[in-house]
Design an enzyme around this catalytic site. Structure first.
Site, PDB file in Angstrom:
ATOM      1  CG  HIS A   1      -1.795  -1.213   1.291  1.00  0.00           C
ATOM      2  ND1 HIS A   1      -2.673  -1.582   0.302  1.00  0.00           N
ATOM      3  CD2 HIS A   1      -1.906  -2.172   2.250  1.00  0.00           C
ATOM      4  CE1 HIS A   1      -3.300  -2.700   0.650  1.00  0.00           C
ATOM      5  NE2 HIS A   1      -2.838  -3.076   1.826  1.00  0.00           N
TER       6      HIS A   1
ATOM      7  CG  ASP B   1      -1.406  -5.920   4.428  1.00  0.00           C
ATOM      8  OD1 ASP B   1      -1.558  -4.845   3.828  1.00  0.00           O
ATOM      9  OD2 ASP B   1      -2.250  -6.380   5.211  1.00  0.00           O
TER      10      ASP B   1
HETATM   11  C1  GRE Z   1      -4.175  -3.555   5.757  1.00  0.00           C
HETATM   12  O1  GRE Z   1      -4.050  -2.954   4.702  1.00  0.00           O
HETATM   13  O2  GRE Z   1      -4.280  -4.781   5.773  1.00  0.00           O
HETATM   14  C2  GRE Z   1      -4.146  -2.800   7.033  1.00  0.00           C
HETATM   15  C3  GRE Z   1      -4.661  -1.512   7.060  1.00  0.00           C
HETATM   16  C4  GRE Z   1      -4.619  -0.809   8.239  1.00  0.00           C
HETATM   17  C5  GRE Z   1      -4.079  -1.385   9.374  1.00  0.00           C
HETATM   18  C6  GRE Z   1      -3.582  -2.653   9.351  1.00  0.00           C
HETATM   19  C7  GRE Z   1      -3.614  -3.372   8.191  1.00  0.00           C
HETATM   20  O3  GRE Z   1      -5.179  -0.969   5.940  1.00  0.00           O
HETATM   21  O4  GRE Z   1      -3.145  -4.648   8.154  1.00  0.00           O
HETATM   22 ZN    ZN Z   2      -3.702  -4.511   3.139  1.00  0.00          ZN
END
Ligand code: GRE
Ligand code: ZN
Length: 341
Positions: free
Chosen positions: A31, A304
């Site tokens: 992300h 992630d």
């Molecule tokens: C994720 O993208 O899996 C995520 C979030 C926010 C906090 C923890 C997390 O978007 O794993």
């Molecule tokens: Zn995620």
């Protein structure tokens, strides 16, 4: 280490400087955030957030270095949750999706061998979402779309992806031949009772799995894959608990309803219309169960980042007691095929 055997995908010419350390994995629940979406989720502590916030905004200084060190050749990047899905105002959402996609396209263009993109779309306006999907895939070269499950509306009622008004969007995905990454969000406000009382379960601990497993089951039970048989959905976190539970769900569904209106079995939708990633779930027994249910062609490596550590992912995956054919398929080959890389 197993992945050092991967041939380089850089083609002819001199090896790029990263070639000595990158060993070919592809990760796809990774992300980023532009400033307007770089907001602390309520379930993350302030000190943990400071680090995540910095790493969401960064591509090169921290991210590329970790990719090199952990053997991730290519990361397919997406806007963090809830992102555009959190916008109640449709015009803001349309503008936000475009801004996020343009920002991501710029970063991908700087390192096209190391980064690719999933589009953000404003499903608050389905026609605009279809148009932006076409722009992102056809003009920006993105590999698919990531949706943080349900979409906000002006009155706060969540709009779910199985609703028929989203059919044109699913048709566009089928036409373009790109997958939709169904990513978690926190539960809708009126369903957060247990996690409000016990915040230990909030967000990635358990709330995400309940939210997103139900969202995936809604897609199946609504008959979406009978209307859109070519649609492909990616689930992270080893399938948000669905592979583990598929037999029981199917068994009880048959016993509860003699009225079976779907063309196929739950298991066959899961295995034909879904891919599952290892994002944030680095545990061999659960991984092997997932592969046993899904087959070895439908499980994909992911981390992630920056919510999880690339080091933790690669230390688990590169050394897991699994056969090398499976490691190569999950680490790379399945993604090459899915995304026509
Ligand atoms: C994720 O993208 O899996 C995520 C979030 C926010 C906090 C923890 C997390 O978007 O794993
Ligand atoms: Zn995620």
């Amino acid at each position: 280490m197993a992945f050092s055997e991967f041939p380089s995908t850089s083609g002819g010419g001199p090896p790029p400087p990263w070639e000595t350390t990158v060993n070919g994995k592809i990760a796809l629940e990774e992300h980023f955030a532009i400033a307007r979406y770089n907001r602390r989720p309520q379930f993350l502590a302030a000190d943990a957030w400071r680090d995540v916030e910095r790493r969401l905004a960064d591509f090169t200084e921290l991210r590329l270095e970790r990719m090199d060190a952990t053997g991730v050749e290519l990361a397919i990047i997406s806007l963090t949750s809830p992102g555009v899905q959190g916008e109640r105002d449709a015009r803001e959402a349309v503008e936000g999706a475009r801004a996020a996609n343009d920002a991501l396209a710029e970063r991908v263009a700087e390192h096209p061998r190391r980064f690719a993109g999933f589009a953000a779309v404003a499903l608050q306006d389905v026609d605009q979402a279809v148009a932006e999907l076409h722009r992102a895939v056809s003009d920006l070269g993105f590999k698919g779309v990531l949706v943080n499950s349900y979409t906000a509306t002006p009155d706060g009622t969540p709009a779910h992806l199985d609703e028929e008004r989203f059919d044109p969007f699913w048709s566009a995905l089928e036409e373009l031949g790109v997958p939709l990454y169904l990513h978690p969000q926190i539960l809708p406000a009126d369903q957060r009772g247990a996690v409000t009382k016990w915040p230990e379960m909030a967000g990635p601990v358990w709330e995400f799995a309940t939210e997103t497993s139900v969202a995936a089951l809604r897609l199946i039970t609504s008959g979406l894959f009978d209307r859109h048989p070519k649609a492909q959905v990616i689930l992270g976190h080893l399938g948000e608990s669905l592979p583990f539970n598929v037999w029981r769900i199917e068994s009880r569904m048959r016993k509860a309803f003699d009225r079976v209106e779907l063309n196929r079995s739950l298991t066959s939708y899961l295995c034909d219309n879904f891919y599952i990633t290892t994002a944030g779930h680095f545990y061999t027994p659960s991984f092997l169960a997932t592969v046993a249910v899904m087959g070895s062609d439908r499980v994909l490596y992911s981390v992630d980042y920056p919510f999880e550590e690339m080091e933790e992912g690669s230390q688990w995956f590169d050394n897991a007691d699994i056969d090398e054919t499976l490691r190569h398929k999950v680490g790379r080959d399945n993604s090459v095929r899915l995304f026509s890389l």
